[in-house]
Design a protein around this motif. Sequence first.
Motif, PDB file in Angstrom:
ATOM      1  N   LEU A  16       0.829  -1.204   0.000  1.00  0.00           N
ATOM      2  CA  LEU A  16       0.000   0.000   0.000  1.00  0.00           C
ATOM      3  C   LEU A  16       0.870   1.264   0.000  1.00  0.00           C
ATOM      4  N   CYS A  17       1.884   1.296   0.861  1.00  0.00           N
ATOM      5  CA  CYS A  17       2.781   2.462   0.915  1.00  0.00           C
ATOM      6  C   CYS A  17       3.526   2.650  -0.409  1.00  0.00           C
ATOM      7  N   GLY A  18       4.034   1.552  -0.959  1.00  0.00           N
ATOM      8  CA  GLY A  18       4.742   1.640  -2.235  1.00  0.00           C
ATOM      9  C   GLY A  18       3.839   2.093  -3.366  1.00  0.00           C
ATOM     10  N   SER A  19       2.634   1.558  -3.404  1.00  0.00           N
ATOM     11  CA  SER A  19       1.677   1.937  -4.452  1.00  0.00           C
ATOM     12  C   SER A  19       1.263   3.397  -4.304  1.00  0.00           C
ATOM     13  N   LEU A  20       1.049   3.836  -3.068  1.00  0.00           N
ATOM     14  CA  LEU A  20       0.716   5.233  -2.826  1.00  0.00           C
ATOM     15  C   LEU A  20       1.855   6.148  -3.284  1.00  0.00           C
ATOM     16  N   TRP A  21       3.078   5.749  -3.008  1.00  0.00           N
ATOM     17  CA  TRP A  21       4.252   6.537  -3.438  1.00  0.00           C
ATOM     18  C   TRP A  21       4.268   6.659  -4.961  1.00  0.00           C
ATOM     19  N   GLU A  22       3.979   5.565  -5.652  1.00  0.00           N
ATOM     20  CA  GLU A  22       3.948   5.603  -7.115  1.00  0.00           C
ATOM     21  C   GLU A  22       2.822   6.514  -7.605  1.00  0.00           C
ATOM     22  N   GLN A  74       3.754  10.076  -7.404  1.00  0.00           N
ATOM     23  CA  GLN A  74       4.625  10.438  -8.515  1.00  0.00           C
ATOM     24  C   GLN A  74       3.803  10.682  -9.787  1.00  0.00           C
ATOM     25  N   VAL A  75       2.812   9.832 -10.041  1.00  0.00           N
ATOM     26  CA  VAL A  75       1.941  10.012 -11.211  1.00  0.00           C
ATOM     27  C   VAL A  75       1.231  11.363 -11.121  1.00  0.00           C
ATOM     28  N   TRP A  76       0.741  11.711  -9.935  1.00  0.00           N
ATOM     29  CA  TRP A  76       0.019  12.969  -9.731  1.00  0.00           C
ATOM     30  C   TRP A  76       0.959  14.156  -9.577  1.00  0.00           C
ATOM     31  N   GLN A  77       2.272  13.924  -9.674  1.00  0.00           N
ATOM     32  CA  GLN A  77       3.318  14.940  -9.586  1.00  0.00           C
ATOM     33  C   GLN A  77       3.322  15.684  -8.247  1.00  0.00           C
ATOM     34  N   VAL A  78       2.931  14.970  -7.192  1.00  0.00           N
ATOM     35  CA  VAL A  78       3.008  15.524  -5.838  1.00  0.00           C
ATOM     36  C   VAL A  78       4.443  15.419  -5.337  1.00  0.00           C
ATOM     37  N   VAL A  79       5.126  14.333  -5.695  1.00  0.00           N
ATOM     38  CA  VAL A  79       6.541  14.144  -5.375  1.00  0.00           C
ATOM     39  C   VAL A  79       7.294  13.917  -6.685  1.00  0.00           C
ATOM     40  N   ASN A  80       8.592  14.157  -6.663  1.00  0.00           N
ATOM     41  CA  ASN A  80       9.410  13.950  -7.865  1.00  0.00           C
ATOM     42  C   ASN A  80       9.539  12.471  -8.178  1.00  0.00           C
ATOM     43  N   GLY A  81       9.647  12.159  -9.433  1.00  0.00           N
ATOM     44  CA  GLY A  81       9.835  10.786  -9.868  1.00  0.00           C
ATOM     45  C   GLY A  81       8.834  10.429 -10.948  1.00  0.00           C
ATOM     46  N   THR A  82       8.951   9.203 -11.405  1.00  0.00           N
ATOM     47  CA  THR A  82       8.070   8.709 -12.449  1.00  0.00           C
ATOM     48  C   THR A  82       7.290   7.533 -11.899  1.00  0.00           C
ATOM     49  N   GLY A  83       5.995   7.705 -11.742  1.00  0.00           N
ATOM     50  CA  GLY A  83       5.147   6.610 -11.285  1.00  0.00           C
ATOM     51  C   GLY A  83       5.113   5.524 -12.342  1.00  0.00           C
ATOM     52  N   ASP A  84       5.284   4.275 -11.917  1.00  0.00           N
ATOM     53  CA  ASP A  84       5.450   3.188 -12.872  1.00  0.00           C
ATOM     54  C   ASP A  84       4.784   1.918 -12.345  1.00  0.00           C
ATOM     55  N   ILE A  85       4.006   1.271 -13.196  1.00  0.00           N
ATOM     56  CA  ILE A  85       3.349   0.019 -12.805  1.00  0.00           C
ATOM     57  C   ILE A  85       4.376  -1.072 -12.515  1.00  0.00           C
ATOM     58  N   TRP A  86       5.526  -1.023 -13.173  1.00  0.00           N
ATOM     59  CA  TRP A  86       6.567  -2.026 -12.923  1.00  0.00           C
ATOM     60  C   TRP A  86       7.096  -1.912 -11.500  1.00  0.00           C
ATOM     61  N   ASP A  87       7.166  -0.697 -10.978  1.00  0.00           N
ATOM     62  CA  ASP A  87       7.589  -0.517  -9.586  1.00  0.00           C
ATOM     63  C   ASP A  87       6.584  -1.167  -8.642  1.00  0.00           C
TER      64      ASP A  87
END
Length: 136
Positions: free
Chosen positions: A93-99, A102-115
């Motif tokens: 849940l925490c990892g998915s929320l982090w991704e 990233q998708v919503w551009q709240v934090v830096n990074g690239t949200g990815d289904i592979w992650d």
Amino acid sequence: MTKRAVNIVVAILALVIGGFIYVALREDSYVARIFQNIYPVAYLQNSLSDFRLMWLSFYLPDYLWGLSFACSLISLFLPSGKAIGWSVGVMILCGSLWEMLQVWQVVNGTGDIWDVLMYFLAGATVILINFKETET
């Protein structure tokens, strides 16, 4: 070795290996920037610059972070049976929320289904580790 000790060892190893990958192969990451002015780290980054396999530098760290997080939760709370699944579920849940952040551009990074898939794989690994017979 006790279940707590196994989980602590796995958590520390996964964290150290994941950190090494970030420092050595992801010099644009916040973790690598902390160490970038240290000569051996800069040399290591330059030496490995051609060795950037996508799965190694981007997906394996997420697997290792998830593995470390879930093993840490289990070593703290020592759940048994189905309760191990709750620790794994919290990690996923925490990892998915982090991704998603990233998708919503709240934090830096690239949200990815592979992650997210790496978090599920890490969860499966943690379940296998903890359902193995160990001393309690």
